[in-house]
Structure formats: C-alpha cells, structure tokens
Design a protein around this motif. Structure first.
Motif, PDB file in Angstrom:
ATOM      1  N   ASP A   1       5.236   1.251  -1.051  1.00 58.40           N
ATOM      2  CA  ASP A   1       3.806   1.255  -1.349  1.00 58.40           C
ATOM      3  C   ASP A   1       3.056   0.623  -0.192  1.00 58.40           C
ATOM      4  O   ASP A   1       3.528  -0.346   0.405  1.00 58.40           O
ATOM      5  N   TYR A   2       1.883   1.174   0.114  1.00 56.06           N
ATOM      6  CA  TYR A   2       1.081   0.655   1.221  1.00 56.06           C
ATOM      7  C   TYR A   2       0.051  -0.338   0.701  1.00 56.06           C
ATOM      8  O   TYR A   2      -0.664  -0.063  -0.248  1.00 56.06           O
ATOM      9  N   TYR A   3       0.009  -1.508   1.329  1.00 62.36           N
ATOM     10  CA  TYR A   3      -1.001  -2.513   1.041  1.00 62.36           C
ATOM     11  C   TYR A   3      -1.717  -2.828   2.346  1.00 62.36           C
ATOM     12  O   TYR A   3      -1.105  -3.357   3.277  1.00 62.36           O
ATOM     13  N   PRO A   4      -3.011  -2.515   2.450  1.00 62.44           N
ATOM     14  CA  PRO A   4      -3.733  -2.785   3.699  1.00 62.44           C
ATOM     15  C   PRO A   4      -3.925  -4.286   3.909  1.00 62.44           C
ATOM     16  O   PRO A   4      -3.861  -5.068   2.971  1.00 62.44           O
ATOM     17  N   GLY A   5      -4.140  -4.664   5.156  1.00 65.50           N
ATOM     18  CA  GLY A   5      -4.458  -6.062   5.439  1.00 65.50           C
ATOM     19  C   GLY A   5      -3.354  -6.830   6.125  1.00 65.50           C
ATOM     20  O   GLY A   5      -3.460  -8.032   6.308  1.00 65.50           O
TER      21      GLY A   5
END
Length: 83
Positions: A58-62
């Motif tokens: 899963d992609y989590y920005p930041g």
C-alpha cells in the motif's frame, strides 16, 4: 500501490555482511504478511525474477518514519508528533 524493488545481486551471498541483508529482507516480508492495521502498509504481492525481488505494498505519501524523524529538531519524535 508502491513497488519496492531490491536487486538480488545486493542480497545474494553467504557472508556475514550480505547475510544480514537477506535476513532483513525476509523479515520485512514476514512482518508485512502478518500485519493487518489501518496505519501500516499491507503486502499486496511479491514478485521474484532472476535479478530482483519486488514487493507491492500500500502506498502512503509523505515519506517514511526515518525521514520524518530526521526532520525533527532534536532528531527524535516529540509527544505532540507521536499523538
């Protein structure tokens, strides 16, 4: 989704120096498979070719926690940031 790709040339080997890399990568895969929490990325799949191992997560920005910690004034998380 994010794709984390690791060159097998960096993890192959039986010596102490590169054996630790293999163990870390294998451990990461095990942890991602077992965890199920809204705030943590889930492992969606693993792809292995002759040259690379790749994880679809899963992609989590930041950025990551290490990057965030380095931006803190005292290089550690304050209670406010943790909350």
């Amino acid at each position: 989704m994010a794709l984390k790709v690791i060159a097998k040339a960096l993890i192959k080997g039986k010596g102490k120096a590169d054996g630790g890399k293999y163990k870390r990568i294998f451990f990461e895969q095990q942890v991602l498979c077992r965890l199920s929490h809204l705030l943590l990325p889930r492992l969606q799949g693993v792809l292995a070719t002759e040259n690379v191992v790749a994880y679809a997560i899963d992609y989590y920005p930041g950025g990551n926690l290490h990057s965030l910690r380095k931006r803190q004034l005292e290089k550690m998380f304050s209670n406010d940031i943790i909350r």
